[in-house]
Design a protein around this motif. Structure first.
Motif, PDB file in Angstrom:
ATOM      1  N   VAL A 161      32.305   9.056 -15.046  1.00  0.00           N
ATOM      2  CA  VAL A 161      31.992   8.048 -14.146  1.00  0.00           C
ATOM      3  C   VAL A 161      30.364   7.601 -14.464  1.00  0.00           C
ATOM      4  CG1 VAL A 161      31.328   7.576 -11.771  1.00  0.00           C
ATOM      5  CG2 VAL A 161      33.542   8.584 -12.030  1.00  0.00           C
ATOM      6  N   ALA A 162      29.640   8.569 -14.859  1.00  0.00           N
ATOM      7  CA  ALA A 162      28.230   7.987 -15.135  1.00  0.00           C
ATOM      8  C   ALA A 162      28.428   7.098 -16.446  1.00  0.00           C
ATOM      9  CB  ALA A 162      27.393   9.336 -15.400  1.00  0.00           C
ATOM     10  N   ASP A 163      29.381   7.481 -17.327  1.00  0.00           N
ATOM     11  CA  ASP A 163      29.316   6.582 -18.510  1.00  0.00           C
ATOM     12  C   ASP A 163      29.955   5.283 -18.474  1.00  0.00           C
ATOM     13  OD1 ASP A 163      28.046   8.751 -19.736  1.00  0.00           O
ATOM     14  OD2 ASP A 163      29.919   9.666 -20.587  1.00  0.00           O
ATOM     15  N   ARG A 164      30.635   4.987 -17.149  1.00  0.00           N
ATOM     16  CA  ARG A 164      31.289   3.669 -17.233  1.00  0.00           C
ATOM     17  C   ARG A 164      30.257   2.581 -16.848  1.00  0.00           C
ATOM     18  NH1 ARG A 164      37.142   4.919 -15.425  1.00  0.00           N
ATOM     19  NH2 ARG A 164      37.132   7.279 -16.043  1.00  0.00           N
ATOM     20  N   PRO A 165      30.614   1.127 -17.276  1.00  0.00           N
ATOM     21  CA  PRO A 165      29.815   0.204 -17.119  1.00  0.00           C
ATOM     22  C   PRO A 165      29.503   0.012 -15.486  1.00  0.00           C
ATOM     23  CG  PRO A 165      31.712  -0.589 -18.598  1.00  0.00           C
ATOM     24  CD  PRO A 165      31.872   0.990 -17.921  1.00  0.00           C
ATOM     25  N   ARG A 166      28.218  -0.427 -15.347  1.00  0.00           N
ATOM     26  CA  ARG A 166      27.550  -0.491 -13.969  1.00  0.00           C
ATOM     27  C   ARG A 166      26.529  -1.221 -13.941  1.00  0.00           C
ATOM     28  NH1 ARG A 166      27.785   2.274  -9.095  1.00  0.00           N
ATOM     29  NH2 ARG A 166      25.896   2.489  -7.896  1.00  0.00           N
ATOM     30  N   SER A 167      26.174  -2.123 -12.752  1.00  0.00           N
ATOM     31  CA  SER A 167      25.080  -2.988 -12.577  1.00  0.00           C
ATOM     32  C   SER A 167      24.439  -2.408 -11.543  1.00  0.00           C
ATOM     33  CB  SER A 167      25.548  -4.525 -12.506  1.00  0.00           C
ATOM     34  OG  SER A 167      26.345  -4.499 -11.214  1.00  0.00           O
ATOM     35  N   GLY A 168      23.089  -2.415 -11.463  1.00  0.00           N
ATOM     36  CA  GLY A 168      22.314  -1.677 -10.346  1.00  0.00           C
ATOM     37  C   GLY A 168      21.750  -0.413 -10.655  1.00  0.00           C
ATOM     38  N   ASP A 169      21.601   0.412  -9.514  1.00  0.00           N
ATOM     39  CA  ASP A 169      20.992   1.526  -9.595  1.00  0.00           C
ATOM     40  C   ASP A 169      22.200   2.578 -10.318  1.00  0.00           C
ATOM     41  OD1 ASP A 169      18.603   0.639  -8.544  1.00  0.00           O
ATOM     42  OD2 ASP A 169      19.238   1.123  -6.470  1.00  0.00           O
ATOM     43  N   PRO A 170      21.711   3.561 -10.644  1.00  0.00           N
ATOM     44  CA  PRO A 170      22.682   4.847 -11.045  1.00  0.00           C
ATOM     45  C   PRO A 170      23.560   5.216  -9.732  1.00  0.00           C
ATOM     46  CG  PRO A 170      20.482   5.209 -12.202  1.00  0.00           C
ATOM     47  CD  PRO A 170      20.210   4.255 -11.205  1.00  0.00           C
ATOM     48  N   ILE A 171      24.562   5.536 -10.029  1.00  0.00           N
ATOM     49  CA  ILE A 171      25.746   6.123  -8.909  1.00  0.00           C
ATOM     50  C   ILE A 171      25.318   7.630  -8.761  1.00  0.00           C
ATOM     51  CG2 ILE A 171      27.515   6.926 -10.458  1.00  0.00           C
ATOM     52  CD1 ILE A 171      29.475   5.817  -8.407  1.00  0.00           C
ATOM     53  N   GLY A 172      25.202   7.878  -7.430  1.00  0.00           N
ATOM     54  CA  GLY A 172      24.962   9.222  -7.104  1.00  0.00           C
ATOM     55  C   GLY A 172      26.410  10.117  -6.877  1.00  0.00           C
ATOM     56  N   PHE A 173      26.297  11.494  -6.692  1.00  0.00           N
ATOM     57  CA  PHE A 173      27.412  12.299  -6.602  1.00  0.00           C
ATOM     58  C   PHE A 173      27.393  13.130  -5.567  1.00  0.00           C
ATOM     59  CE2 PHE A 173      26.741  10.725 -11.099  1.00  0.00           C
ATOM     60  CZ  PHE A 173      28.062  10.214 -11.325  1.00  0.00           C
ATOM     61  N   GLY A 174      28.461  13.265  -4.842  1.00  0.00           N
ATOM     62  CA  GLY A 174      28.727  14.220  -3.695  1.00  0.00           C
ATOM     63  C   GLY A 174      29.847  15.195  -4.125  1.00  0.00           C
ATOM     64  N   LEU A 175      29.712  16.180  -3.531  1.00  0.00           N
ATOM     65  CA  LEU A 175      31.016  17.482  -3.754  1.00  0.00           C
ATOM     66  C   LEU A 175      31.302  17.975  -2.493  1.00  0.00           C
ATOM     67  CD1 LEU A 175      32.171  19.166  -5.976  1.00  0.00           C
ATOM     68  CD2 LEU A 175      30.553  20.835  -5.370  1.00  0.00           C
ATOM     69  N   SER A 176      32.629  18.060  -2.306  1.00  0.00           N
ATOM     70  CA  SER A 176      33.360  18.635  -1.022  1.00  0.00           C
ATOM     71  C   SER A 176      33.419  20.196  -1.334  1.00  0.00           C
ATOM     72  CB  SER A 176      34.574  18.102  -0.772  1.00  0.00           C
ATOM     73  OG  SER A 176      35.243  18.724   0.411  1.00  0.00           O
ATOM     74  N   ALA A 177      33.324  20.889  -0.275  1.00  0.00           N
ATOM     75  CA  ALA A 177      33.351  22.613  -0.511  1.00  0.00           C
ATOM     76  C   ALA A 177      33.319  23.239   0.641  1.00  0.00           C
ATOM     77  CB  ALA A 177      32.232  23.164  -1.229  1.00  0.00           C
ATOM     78  N   PHE A 178      34.473  24.355   0.640  1.00  0.00           N
ATOM     79  CA  PHE A 178      34.334  25.114   2.024  1.00  0.00           C
ATOM     80  C   PHE A 178      33.651  26.544   1.553  1.00  0.00           C
ATOM     81  CE2 PHE A 178      36.387  28.480   4.448  1.00  0.00           C
ATOM     82  CZ  PHE A 178      36.710  27.863   5.571  1.00  0.00           C
ATOM     83  N   VAL A 179      32.840  26.856   2.475  1.00  0.00           N
ATOM     84  CA  VAL A 179      31.764  28.077   2.207  1.00  0.00           C
ATOM     85  C   VAL A 179      32.470  29.341   3.025  1.00  0.00           C
ATOM     86  CG1 VAL A 179      29.483  28.744   2.319  1.00  0.00           C
ATOM     87  CG2 VAL A 179      30.084  26.426   1.809  1.00  0.00           C
ATOM     88  N   ILE A 180      32.328  30.365   1.963  1.00  0.00           N
ATOM     89  CA  ILE A 180      32.312  31.816   2.696  1.00  0.00           C
ATOM     90  C   ILE A 180      31.123  32.449   2.088  1.00  0.00           C
ATOM     91  CG2 ILE A 180      33.849  33.880   2.955  1.00  0.00           C
ATOM     92  CD1 ILE A 180      36.391  32.176   2.182  1.00  0.00           C
ATOM     93  N   ALA A 181      30.364  32.745   2.717  1.00  0.00           N
ATOM     94  CA  ALA A 181      28.955  33.384   2.513  1.00  0.00           C
ATOM     95  C   ALA A 181      28.830  34.502   3.204  1.00  0.00           C
ATOM     96  CB  ALA A 181      27.818  32.427   2.301  1.00  0.00           C
TER      97      ALA A 181
END
Length: 371
Positions: free
Chosen positions: A237-257
């Motif tokens: 996704v970061a390498d695709r054409p884009r105008s404006g600010d760089p895109i951010g990224f989020g991640l979904s996860a289930f936690v067992i700590a």
């Protein structure tokens, strides 16, 4: 009614100058996140639970909450489901710091009228409001209401045109639009403040979803998957054409700590046993899903506990191991971790008390070495 407050000193305070990821919690809008029969965690999708949970998350130091949108609970249509947009407005009113992200399926709302709702919630939240555009996967939700469940790629084309209207309107602009699906004649909504314009998150991992994320989203949500897979997804996704600010990224996860690896594995084993009990329900969910939805191909590739990839992200293990894995994802570009827990209240507190300081220590130690 019992009154809850998010005031009070959080168990951990992040160093003010530390560059760090943000952490969010999924609001329990459809009940428990993983097992329907977890001991001592009965089904609850009530407003009261969601209110208490998000206020507690804010007090504990979480940065964001995601309010998923379903009209019908995919786990069973007779089960309760908190309505996302009225719930998000209410959460905006009772919180003071946490970001409220409301999921939206564009086919359910005309863009003009959704933009008005979004701008109003943004005012209530004083700019702490965001949209998560998802193009739907659960067919009965639309089909039972007589709404056509369009082809996968058509839904993303619809979402593209939809966002081209919602974005400018929520920024306070006059919008005139003549497109394949919508005709808008010099429409403007008030109140709408450009400084409070809702951030746009986008979910979905198909090629049309990635294109739309690069084109119109501020951030792209990735389902929980191993580090090496997430690395490639970010690059795609970061390498695709884009105008404006760089895109951010989020991640979904289930936690067992847990304190020890053995304790974490015991808890994971419990979830897998409970998953066998829930198998008939899950089969019904999959049977009613769009077969073209890429996330279900991913889920079959990476068996997991929780939704949206859950434990496939690898946040299972000792406190130190989970903290180290988070920093590893952060180094790849993951800026927001949207987390699921069960039981939600107990485990989100454990994470804040045990993982936040460990992540901070890792990042501080590295910053000192770099300087």
């Amino acid at each position: 009614m019992t009154q809850y407050s998010s005031s009070g000193t959080p168990p951990f305070a992040w160093p003010a100058e530390l560059a760090r990821p943000r952490f969010g919690v999924w609001a329990p809008v459809w009940g428990p996140f993983a097992a329907q029969n977890y001991p001592g965690d009965p089904f609850d999708a009530s407003w009261e639970l969601n209110r208490r949970y998000v206020l507690d998350a804010e007090r504990l130091g979480y940065d964001s909450t995601l309010v998923a949108q379903h009209n019908l609970n995919p786990n069973g249509h007779e089960l309760a489901e908190l309505e996302a947009w009225s719930g998000a407005a209410a959460l905006a009113a009772v919180t003071s710091r946490i970001e409220i992200i409301a999921a939206i399926k564009p086919y359910l709302f005309h863009p003009v009228f959704l933009a008005k709702i979004a701008a109003q919630i943004a005012e209530i939240a004083d700019g702490r409001f965001a949209l998560n555009l998802v193009n739907a996967w659960y067919k009965p939700e639309l089909e039972k209401a007589g709404v056509t469940f369009a082809d996968h790629d058509d839904r993303y084309a619809y979402g593209d045109e939809w966002l081209s209207i919602v974005g400018p309107l929520t920024a306070g602009e006059h919008v005139t639009h003549s497109g394949e699906r919508f005709a808008i004649d010099d429409y403007v909504i008030r109140p709408a403040d450009p400084s409070r314009k809702p951030k746009i998150y986008l979910g979905g991992e198909s090629e049309p979803a990635r294109d739309l994320a690069a084109k119109r989203a501020d951030a792209w949500f990735i389902n929980g998957q191993p580090v090496e897979v997430v690395r490639d997804l970010i690059a795609s996704v970061a390498d695709r054409p884009r105008s404006g600010d760089p895109i951010g990224f989020g991640l979904s996860a289930f936690v067992i700590a847990r304190e020890t690896e053995e304790e974490a594995q015991q808890e994971l084993d419990l979830f897998w046993r409970l998953a066998n009990e829930d198998a008939p329900t899950l089969e019904g969910v999959f049977a009613n899903a769009d077969p073209k939805a890429v996330m279900f191909e991913t889920f079959r590739k990476f068996p997991h506990i929780g939704t949206n990839g859950g434990t496939a992200a690898g946040l299972v293990g000792t406190y130190d191991e989970v903290a180290e894995r988070i920093v590893e994802f952060y180094d790849l570009g993951i800026e927001l971790f949207m987390l699921q827990f069960q039981p939600a209240e107990r485990e989100s507190k454990r994470f804040a008390e045990q993982i936040f300081p460990r992540v901070a220590a890792l990042l501080e130690r590295r910053a000192k070495v770099a300087s």
